[in-house]
Write a protein that holds these residues in place. Structure first.
Motif, PDB file in Angstrom:
ATOM      1  N   ASN A  42      -3.730  -5.789  -7.257  1.00  0.00           N
ATOM      2  CA  ASN A  42      -4.859  -6.185  -8.111  1.00  0.00           C
ATOM      3  C   ASN A  42      -4.958  -7.701  -8.239  1.00  0.00           C
ATOM      4  N   LYS A  70       2.533   1.705  -3.448  1.00  0.00           N
ATOM      5  CA  LYS A  70       1.534   2.103  -4.437  1.00  0.00           C
ATOM      6  C   LYS A  70       1.229   3.592  -4.316  1.00  0.00           C
ATOM      7  N   GLU A  71       1.185   4.107  -3.103  1.00  0.00           N
ATOM      8  CA  GLU A  71       0.876   5.521  -2.884  1.00  0.00           C
ATOM      9  C   GLU A  71       2.070   6.418  -3.181  1.00  0.00           C
ATOM     10  N   GLU A  86       1.056  -1.987  -7.599  1.00  0.00           N
ATOM     11  CA  GLU A  86      -0.346  -1.894  -8.037  1.00  0.00           C
ATOM     12  C   GLU A  86      -0.799  -3.209  -8.671  1.00  0.00           C
ATOM     13  N   LYS A  87       0.067  -3.805  -9.498  1.00  0.00           N
ATOM     14  CA  LYS A  87      -0.287  -5.066 -10.149  1.00  0.00           C
ATOM     15  C   LYS A  87      -0.465  -6.186  -9.121  1.00  0.00           C
ATOM     16  N   HIS A 105       6.135   1.417  -8.136  1.00  0.00           N
ATOM     17  CA  HIS A 105       4.706   1.741  -8.077  1.00  0.00           C
ATOM     18  C   HIS A 105       3.874   0.773  -8.924  1.00  0.00           C
ATOM     19  N   GLU A 126       0.824  -1.212   0.000  1.00  0.00           N
ATOM     20  CA  GLU A 126       0.000   0.000   0.000  1.00  0.00           C
ATOM     21  C   GLU A 126       0.854   1.257   0.000  1.00  0.00           C
TER      22      GLU A 126
END
Length: 323
Positions: A273, A258-259, A269-270, A265, A255
């Motif tokens: 998901n 990602k931020e 994110e991948k 990044h 987290e």
């Protein structure tokens, strides 16, 4: 005639004075220009040096954070900074903890410059020797075997089981071994069986497309199986003193990265998901699927898992003397 000569003489004197004035003015301008240039260059240098240090602090912190979840049973053991006039180098030592014994696992070195650039200096990577038609070519790094994993949903031509090697390794040694599971299990299910020798959890971060592509590749008879090496996988260490913390920290890292952006990044994110099935389930420890682990200990300690039905494949990693 004498008056005319006197007038001409005075004119030469004036020209000489003008030349001297111009010379002094030129020297003065050169001195001022050099002085200003020194001030500007010094200012630019200190600005560049400050920017470099800020960038270095941010990037090394992010690199350290990400390395905490990438690479099977690999830990950082401190970073040393070396400065020069126009650059700085951050050198981070890596280790594997096998049966309580730290084994050196190379270094990561990154160079930063006052121009705001950074570059990872590649060290010698893992390598193996063999022929194209060999069934298997194990990789070695720092003189030790590199663990391999097998995803439970990928079909391989051959799945290796190195547990037989435990019978020929002296029991004064401590051994690292990677177990690949036949399915995804919860953290609690894994702890119940492997807790005493557990060192690291492999989390399923694969998408359906990843699995489909791996299955297609492994069907090709012209290529050796595309196994997954330990330096490519994501997971987190087993923490005996705070079991719940490790899984929560794994999620926090994803987290945070990602931020905060940075080079990781897109990967973060991948992974999020894939774990959450595109946001359909929550990103929490209970929903992490553990598809493999790293265990360490004496050969006799690991032999008790020889008949475990959860284990689909087993590969040997680093080994060292217990004392």
């Amino acid at each position: 005639m004498s008056k005319e000569n006197e007038f001409i003489h005075k004119d030469f004197e004036f020209e000489d004075l003008v030349k001297k004035a111009k010379r002094r003015s030129m020297i003065k301008m050169v001195f001022i220009s050099l002085f200003i240039s020194v001030i500007v260059l010094t200012g630019l240098y200190f600005i560049g040096d400050t920017v470099m240090k800020i960038k270095m602090e941010k990037e090394t912190s992010l690199d350290s954070t990400w390395s905490g979840i990438m690479g099977a049973n690999i830990e950082e053991r401190g970073t040393i900074y070396n400065y020069s006039l126009t650059s700085a180098t951050a050198k981070t030592k890596l280790v594997k903890i096998v049966g309580g014994v730290p084994i050196p696992w190379g270094e990561q070195e990154k160079v930063f410059t006052i121009l705001g650039t950074s570059q990872l200096i590649s060290n010698n990577g893992p390598s193996g020797l063999g022929y194209s038609d060999d069934e298997r070519i194990p990789l070695y790094y720092e003189g030790e075997r590199v663990v391999e994993f097998f995803h439970p949903q990928v079909n391989y031509k051959q799945i290796f089981d190195d547990r037989k090697l435990l019978n020929v390794i002296d029991d004064n040694k401590v051994v690292e071994m990677a177990f690949s599971f036949d399915d995804g299990y919860s953290i609690e299910e894994v702890n119940e069986v492997f807790k005493k020798q557990l060192a690291w959890y492999w989390v399923d971060t694969f998408s359906k497309d990843d699995i489909e592509n791996d299955n297609k590749f492994n069907k090709d008879k012209n290529f050796r199986d595309d196994t997954i090496y330990g330096f490519e996988v994501y997971g987190f260490p087993y923490n005996r003193s705070a079991e719940a913390y490790s899984a929560s920290n794994f999620i926090s890292v994803l987290e945070k990265v990602k931020e905060d952006g940075g080079n990781y990044h897109g990967d973060a994110e991948k992974i999020i998901n894939n774990i959450t099935n595109q946001g359909k389930i929550k990103l929490e420890p209970e929903n992490l699927k553990i598809i493999g682990i790293v265990v360490t200990g004496k050969p006799s300690d690991l032999k008790k898992y020889n008949d475990n039905s959860m284990i689909r494949g087993a590969t040997l990693g680093a080994t060292t003397d217990q004392y």
